[in-house]
Design a protein around this motif. Sequence first.
Motif, mmCIF file in Angstrom:
data_model
loop_
_atom_site.group_PDB
_atom_site.id
_atom_site.type_symbol
_atom_site.label_atom_id
_atom_site.label_comp_id
_atom_site.label_asym_id
_atom_site.label_seq_id
_atom_site.Cartn_x
_atom_site.Cartn_y
_atom_site.Cartn_z
ATOM 1 N N ILE A 99 -12.752 6.539 0.505
ATOM 2 C CA ILE A 99 -11.957 6.258 1.698
ATOM 3 C C ILE A 99 -12.768 5.450 2.719
ATOM 4 C CG2 ILE A 99 -12.523 8.334 3.047
ATOM 5 C CD1 ILE A 99 -9.434 8.545 3.630
ATOM 6 N N LEU A 100 -14.111 5.480 2.593
ATOM 7 C CA LEU A 100 -14.944 4.680 3.504
ATOM 8 C C LEU A 100 -14.978 3.212 3.081
ATOM 9 C CD1 LEU A 100 -17.930 7.141 4.182
ATOM 10 C CD2 LEU A 100 -15.997 6.593 5.686
ATOM 11 N N ASP A 101 -14.529 2.949 1.858
ATOM 12 C CA ASP A 101 -14.413 1.568 1.377
ATOM 13 C C ASP A 101 -13.025 1.057 1.776
ATOM 14 O OD1 ASP A 101 -14.368 -0.823 0.054
ATOM 15 O OD2 ASP A 101 -14.787 0.001 -1.938
ATOM 16 N N GLU A 102 -12.916 0.664 3.031
ATOM 17 C CA GLU A 102 -11.599 0.374 3.599
ATOM 18 C C GLU A 102 -10.946 -0.882 3.045
ATOM 19 O OE1 GLU A 102 -11.968 0.446 7.865
ATOM 20 O OE2 GLU A 102 -13.002 2.398 7.767
ATOM 21 N N GLN A 103 -11.759 -1.703 2.371
ATOM 22 C CA GLN A 103 -11.205 -2.913 1.774
ATOM 23 C C GLN A 103 -10.552 -2.626 0.422
ATOM 24 O OE1 GLN A 103 -11.236 -5.622 3.652
ATOM 25 N NE2 GLN A 103 -12.321 -4.320 5.112
ATOM 26 N N SER A 104 -10.896 -1.499 -0.154
ATOM 27 C CA SER A 104 -10.436 -1.234 -1.521
ATOM 28 C C SER A 104 -9.015 -0.686 -1.536
ATOM 29 C CB SER A 104 -11.378 -0.229 -2.197
ATOM 30 O OG SER A 104 -11.226 1.054 -1.612
ATOM 31 N N ASP A 105 -8.322 -0.898 -2.666
ATOM 32 C CA ASP A 105 -6.958 -0.380 -2.801
ATOM 33 C C ASP A 105 -6.942 1.143 -2.745
ATOM 34 O OD1 ASP A 105 -8.342 -0.243 -5.198
ATOM 35 O OD2 ASP A 105 -6.758 -1.122 -6.441
ATOM 36 N N ALA A 106 -7.880 1.780 -3.481
ATOM 37 C CA ALA A 106 -7.904 3.244 -3.486
ATOM 38 C C ALA A 106 -8.223 3.787 -2.094
ATOM 39 C CB ALA A 106 -8.916 3.760 -4.507
ATOM 40 N N GLY A 107 -9.178 3.145 -1.417
ATOM 41 C CA GLY A 107 -9.533 3.575 -0.058
ATOM 42 C C GLY A 107 -8.330 3.515 0.876
ATOM 43 N N GLN A 108 -7.580 2.426 0.796
ATOM 44 C CA GLN A 108 -6.399 2.272 1.653
ATOM 45 C C GLN A 108 -5.321 3.284 1.283
ATOM 46 O OE1 GLN A 108 -5.267 -1.851 1.458
ATOM 47 N NE2 GLN A 108 -7.248 -2.528 2.268
ATOM 48 N N ALA A 109 -5.181 3.530 -0.024
ATOM 49 C CA ALA A 109 -4.160 4.498 -0.457
ATOM 50 C C ALA A 109 -4.510 5.903 0.058
ATOM 51 C CB ALA A 109 -4.037 4.495 -1.979
ATOM 52 N N LEU B 24 6.114 14.041 -2.378
ATOM 53 C CA LEU B 24 4.997 13.128 -2.614
ATOM 54 C C LEU B 24 4.209 12.902 -1.322
ATOM 55 C CD1 LEU B 24 3.986 11.227 -4.952
ATOM 56 C CD2 LEU B 24 5.309 9.429 -3.835
ATOM 57 N N ILE B 25 2.866 12.916 -1.437
ATOM 58 C CA ILE B 25 2.066 12.633 -0.243
ATOM 59 C C ILE B 25 1.221 11.371 -0.418
ATOM 60 C CG2 ILE B 25 0.029 14.022 -0.830
ATOM 61 C CD1 ILE B 25 0.088 14.901 2.145
ATOM 62 N N GLY B 26 1.062 10.923 -1.670
ATOM 63 C CA GLY B 26 0.275 9.718 -1.867
ATOM 64 C C GLY B 26 0.256 9.276 -3.318
ATOM 65 N N VAL B 27 0.014 7.989 -3.496
ATOM 66 C CA VAL B 27 -0.171 7.434 -4.835
ATOM 67 C C VAL B 27 -1.457 6.615 -4.800
ATOM 68 C CG1 VAL B 27 0.775 5.968 -6.652
ATOM 69 C CG2 VAL B 27 2.326 7.284 -5.189
ATOM 70 N N LEU C 31 -6.249 6.445 2.842
ATOM 71 C CA LEU C 31 -6.002 6.394 4.298
ATOM 72 C C LEU C 31 -4.518 6.638 4.600
ATOM 73 C CD1 LEU C 31 -8.315 3.383 5.291
ATOM 74 C CD2 LEU C 31 -8.532 5.734 6.142
ATOM 75 N N ASP C 32 -3.647 6.037 3.785
ATOM 76 C CA ASP C 32 -2.204 6.275 3.946
ATOM 77 C C ASP C 32 -1.867 7.745 3.727
ATOM 78 O OD1 ASP C 32 -1.990 3.584 4.313
ATOM 79 O OD2 ASP C 32 -0.932 3.153 2.439
ATOM 80 N N THR C 33 -2.532 8.338 2.725
ATOM 81 C CA THR C 33 -2.284 9.745 2.403
ATOM 82 C C THR C 33 -2.610 10.639 3.598
ATOM 83 O OG1 THR C 33 -2.797 9.287 0.087
ATOM 84 C CG2 THR C 33 -2.874 11.601 0.767
ATOM 85 N N ASN D 164 2.789 11.557 9.670
ATOM 86 C CA ASN D 164 3.268 10.215 10.005
ATOM 87 C C ASN D 164 3.916 9.546 8.801
ATOM 88 O OD1 ASN D 164 2.095 10.523 12.574
ATOM 89 N ND2 ASN D 164 0.104 9.951 11.723
ATOM 90 N N LYS D 165 4.923 8.735 9.075
ATOM 91 C CA LYS D 165 5.608 8.044 7.983
ATOM 92 C C LYS D 165 4.903 6.722 7.686
ATOM 93 C CE LYS D 165 10.006 7.494 6.759
ATOM 94 N NZ LYS D 165 10.327 8.259 5.555
ATOM 95 N N VAL D 166 4.518 6.533 6.449
ATOM 96 C CA VAL D 166 3.817 5.306 6.060
ATOM 97 C C VAL D 166 4.447 4.796 4.765
ATOM 98 C CG1 VAL D 166 1.572 4.311 5.500
ATOM 99 C CG2 VAL D 166 1.685 6.329 6.951
ATOM 100 N N ASP D 167 4.699 3.511 4.703
ATOM 101 C CA ASP D 167 5.266 2.947 3.474
ATOM 102 C C ASP D 167 4.247 3.020 2.337
ATOM 103 O OD1 ASP D 167 7.697 2.393 4.538
ATOM 104 O OD2 ASP D 167 7.206 0.307 5.066
ATOM 105 N N TYR D 168 4.758 3.117 1.127
ATOM 106 C CA TYR D 168 3.874 3.162 -0.029
ATOM 107 C C TYR D 168 3.396 1.764 -0.408
ATOM 108 C CZ TYR D 168 4.353 8.108 -0.701
ATOM 109 O OH TYR D 168 4.278 9.457 -0.521
ATOM 110 N N ARG D 169 2.111 1.694 -0.739
ATOM 111 C CA ARG D 169 1.549 0.426 -1.235
ATOM 112 C C ARG D 169 1.064 0.644 -2.658
ATOM 113 N NH1 ARG D 169 -2.826 -1.249 3.273
ATOM 114 N NH2 ARG D 169 -3.075 0.970 3.729
ATOM 115 N N PHE D 170 0.734 -0.384 -3.328
ATOM 116 C CA PHE D 170 0.131 -0.350 -4.674
ATOM 117 C C PHE D 170 1.041 0.301 -5.719
ATOM 118 C CE2 PHE D 170 -3.025 0.625 -1.329
ATOM 119 C CZ PHE D 170 -3.567 -0.642 -1.217
ATOM 120 N N LEU D 171 2.348 0.232 -5.488
ATOM 121 C CA LEU D 171 3.278 0.810 -6.455
ATOM 122 C C LEU D 171 3.738 -0.211 -7.475
ATOM 123 C CD1 LEU D 171 5.623 3.237 -4.492
ATOM 124 C CD2 LEU D 171 3.498 3.674 -5.703
ATOM 125 N N SER D 172 3.499 -1.480 -7.195
ATOM 126 C CA SER D 172 3.881 -2.474 -8.187
ATOM 127 C C SER D 172 2.694 -3.379 -8.464
ATOM 128 C CB SER D 172 5.082 -3.275 -7.699
ATOM 129 O OG SER D 172 4.772 -3.854 -6.457
#
Lengths: 87, 269
Positions: free
Chosen positions: B227-237, B206-209, B239-241, B248-256
């Motif tokens: 991704i330029l909408d840095e405030q949005s959930d999808a944008g942040q997800a 997995l690389i992103g959700v 960025l994590d991807t 880099n290791k990044v914890d998953y967000r928006f999974l619950s």
Amino acid sequence: MSLLNYFRPKKTTVANQAKERLQIIVAQRRRADDQGNMLSAMEKDILEVIRKYYLNIDPDAISVQLEQNEDDLSVLELNVTLPDDVK
Amino acid sequence: MAQIIVVTSGKGGVGKTTSSAAIGTGLALKGFKTVIIDFDIGLRNLDLIMGVERRVVYDFVNLINGDSNITQTLIKDKRVEGLYILPASQTRDKDALTREGVEKVLNDLSEKFDYIICDSPAGIEQGALMALYFADEAIVVTNPEVSSVRDSDRILGILASKSRRSEQGLEPVKEHLLLTRYNPSRVEKGEMLSVEDVSEILAVKLIGVIPESQAVLKASNIGEPVILDEQSDAGQAYLDTIERLLGNKVDYRFLSEEKKGIFKRLFGG
Ligand SMILES: Nc1ncnc2c1ncn2[C@@H]1O[C@H](COP(=O)(O)OP(=O)(O)OP(=O)(O)O)[C@@H](O)[C@H]1O
Ligand SMILES: [Mg+2]
């Protein structure tokens, strides 16, 4: 596993049904692909052997097929078409 | 030498173009010189998502045929330094992408860029096969839904047998699973496949959700990658991807499900 999971009837959710169906489909696809890859590798080797000992035939002139006719019978079929001028 | 990444899925409408735009932009934000190529010949779309549709003069097929050169054809993004778009052609000729033509363009771009992102069309025909053929890495975009998962599996099979790397017996294409349009509350109700389910079935790392998000529709309406909408959930997800793509290791967000209840605030999520 959280305590909640013990009380949740795992098998019945639609997500679980979807998962089980997909696992079967994926396993079938992998098996079929593995077999296909095996056969084309075999075809390549047989082509090389024929070229080495006999004559320089075209890659299209050779086909290898595996057929599962009945549960207890598989037929491995090898076809080599020799050019007309070889008699 | 550029790293070539294909964004692919088999099934249509799962979020390939949205993801290509986001990932290409994200890599450029990180300072990598990046070009995103639209392989969807006849159904150009990336230009709209990137908001550059009015600046298209030449396209991928022109470049292959030698009607234009790279400088004339690439569209430079005005927001992010080092980001370029190569638009698809609107021709109806489905065979306009020849392997030799695509190879030549990729070779030329490879000398100038760090990353080449290939936005694949849906299906498993010529366009999709060309988009993945030269890839070093593949981002397999999947929705948590049966037909999308099955199509992703077929694409994995094609990557393993019909890519350049497989044909030449090189190290296999590096595969990543990107789960998009994820709806945690439906997963919690047992109505939808979970991240764990999908990654277990496909057996790909997995690389992103990316959550199902209003921000994606908004982004496409204004022609700005989400991704330029840095405030949005999808944008942040997304960025994590990018972080994970770069190792880099990044914890998953928006999974619950977002529960802003007092308990969650007191005791953490
Ligand atoms: N995370 C998301 N949340 C909500 N909507 C999304 C999300 N990702 C994609 N979409 C929407 O899904 C639709 C299809 O997205 P997109 O064009 O990126 O898919 P695609 O895989 O490129 O499609 P095609 O196969 O036709 O090329 C669009 O309307 C897009 O706005
Ligand atoms: Mg698309």
